[in-house]
Design an enzyme around this catalytic site. Sequence first.
Site, PDB file in Angstrom:
ATOM      1  N   TYR A 138       0.810  -1.215   0.000  1.00  0.00           N
ATOM      2  CA  TYR A 138       0.000   0.000   0.000  1.00  0.00           C
ATOM      3  C   TYR A 138       0.845   1.267   0.000  1.00  0.00           C
ATOM      4  O   TYR A 138       0.319   2.373   0.065  1.00  0.00           O
ATOM      5  CB  TYR A 138      -0.969  -0.002   1.192  1.00  0.00           C
ATOM      6  CG  TYR A 138      -2.150  -0.933   0.986  1.00  0.00           C
ATOM      7  CD1 TYR A 138      -3.442  -0.440   0.918  1.00  0.00           C
ATOM      8  CD2 TYR A 138      -1.958  -2.297   0.827  1.00  0.00           C
ATOM      9  CE1 TYR A 138      -4.521  -1.291   0.713  1.00  0.00           C
ATOM     10  CE2 TYR A 138      -3.020  -3.151   0.624  1.00  0.00           C
ATOM     11  CZ  TYR A 138      -4.299  -2.650   0.561  1.00  0.00           C
ATOM     12  OH  TYR A 138      -5.358  -3.505   0.353  1.00  0.00           O
ATOM     13  N   LYS A 188       4.602 -15.698   1.075  1.00  0.00           N
ATOM     14  CA  LYS A 188       4.551 -16.175  -0.314  1.00  0.00           C
ATOM     15  C   LYS A 188       5.980 -16.247  -0.837  1.00  0.00           C
ATOM     16  O   LYS A 188       6.297 -15.822  -1.949  1.00  0.00           O
ATOM     17  CB  LYS A 188       3.688 -15.249  -1.174  1.00  0.00           C
ATOM     18  CG  LYS A 188       3.262 -15.857  -2.517  1.00  0.00           C
ATOM     19  CD  LYS A 188       2.478 -17.136  -2.385  1.00  0.00           C
ATOM     20  CE  LYS A 188       2.161 -17.716  -3.765  1.00  0.00           C
ATOM     21  NZ  LYS A 188       1.725 -19.121  -3.691  1.00  0.00           N
ATOM     22  N   ASP A 221      -2.107 -18.637  -0.285  1.00  0.00           N
ATOM     23  CA  ASP A 221      -3.142 -19.446  -0.916  1.00  0.00           C
ATOM     24  C   ASP A 221      -3.509 -20.642  -0.037  1.00  0.00           C
ATOM     25  O   ASP A 221      -4.685 -20.985   0.115  1.00  0.00           O
ATOM     26  CB  ASP A 221      -2.710 -19.902  -2.318  1.00  0.00           C
ATOM     27  CG  ASP A 221      -1.266 -20.392  -2.370  1.00  0.00           C
ATOM     28  OD1 ASP A 221      -0.493 -20.117  -1.428  1.00  0.00           O
ATOM     29  OD2 ASP A 221      -0.886 -21.038  -3.365  1.00  0.00           O
ATOM     30  N   ASP A 245      -5.475  -7.830   4.074  1.00  0.00           N
ATOM     31  CA  ASP A 245      -6.714  -7.253   3.552  1.00  0.00           C
ATOM     32  C   ASP A 245      -7.579  -8.339   2.923  1.00  0.00           C
ATOM     33  O   ASP A 245      -8.799  -8.401   3.139  1.00  0.00           O
ATOM     34  CB  ASP A 245      -6.361  -6.178   2.521  1.00  0.00           C
ATOM     35  CG  ASP A 245      -7.526  -5.231   2.231  1.00  0.00           C
ATOM     36  OD1 ASP A 245      -8.576  -5.342   2.897  1.00  0.00           O
ATOM     37  OD2 ASP A 245      -7.384  -4.379   1.347  1.00  0.00           O
ATOM     38  N   ASP A 249     -11.443 -10.390   4.745  1.00  0.00           N
ATOM     39  CA  ASP A 249     -12.777 -10.514   4.154  1.00  0.00           C
ATOM     40  C   ASP A 249     -13.261 -11.952   4.252  1.00  0.00           C
ATOM     41  O   ASP A 249     -14.440 -12.215   4.535  1.00  0.00           O
ATOM     42  CB  ASP A 249     -12.763 -10.056   2.696  1.00  0.00           C
ATOM     43  CG  ASP A 249     -12.988  -8.556   2.554  1.00  0.00           C
ATOM     44  OD1 ASP A 249     -12.811  -7.841   3.562  1.00  0.00           O
ATOM     45  OD2 ASP A 249     -13.316  -8.096   1.442  1.00  0.00           O
TER      46      ASP A 249
END
Length: 352
Positions: A138, A188, A221, A245, A249
């Site tokens: 970000y 990752k 993932d 982020d 959700d």
Amino acid sequence: MTTLKIAAYPGDGIGPEVTAEAMRVLSAAARLEPELHLEFTTLPWGIEYWKQHGRCVPENFLSIVRPFDAILLGAVGWPALLPDHETLWPLVQIRQAFDQYACMRPAKLYRGLKSVLAGKGPAEIDFVVLRENSEGEYVDNGGRLKRGTPDEFAVQTAVHTRKGVERILRYGFEMARKRRKKLTMVTKSNAQRHAYVLWDDILAELAPQYPDIESERQHCDACAMNMVRWPEKFGVVVASNLFGDLLTDLGGVLAGGLGLAPSTNTNPERNFPSMFEPVHGSAPDIAGKGIANPIAAILSGAMLLDHLDHPAAAARIRTAVEETLLSGAATPDLGGKLTTEQMGSAVLANVT
């Protein structure tokens, strides 16, 4: 008497509707505490401010909010009028300027609600995602060249610092001591050989300093898959700005829906005001209909009180929310028919 000065930033869409209910419940909880008073100042910023001034916030908006004890945010954005990256930018600036590096988003399924996961109940779905909130993907670092031509390209570079990664991991380890004594770091490093190998290395360095905490790392993932398969195996999840982020959700949906998901943007050292907001967006499609669920905003208010050292008032709010949901009170997103205000009143009636 302690007076907490709260900047209320209702924002856009359903933001003003849910913020109004959060302020009602916060005020009621504060009145039950003998030495606590809340003073709200509403900031009329967002898309309506943009219509009048050509910008979503005043030029000196950071100096305006700096003196407050905390910021209570509703939601921002109206994509049909202004791109999301423009309406969101003031919030990113607040997070970075006020060093709100710890974004905490709990995923807790309350009694009386059903998860989308078959066979999983409140005992299984109760974890926290800590999102590194000040750097990562970000950071506004990059650009677009040869715009409008077949050779146009964009470069966006994430920034991960040892300081940033270490402090969010330490914050996570300390939080894990109060929960399931389990920390999962999201990485990752199989594809991002510089940034996320740094995350891996720092976790390996810190883990021996917390021998009482079971720690692990999972690729993003795989973590998303495992949150669906085995939510009970997670206690505290620490992730970068982007991965956090995305995963929150998912956590919100597992815990009953985004209408129930609160969050903080925290400066743990309290050198600056922290910001508290529901995870859900501004939802322009239902704005003004009075059907938005205010629970996420109300629970964000409870997190605000916790952060400012008023846990008894925060506990009153959480208990009231649980009793309200157990009673069957529900807005349309939960299968009920209550309006936003009616749901807020139902919670208010249980604040004792």
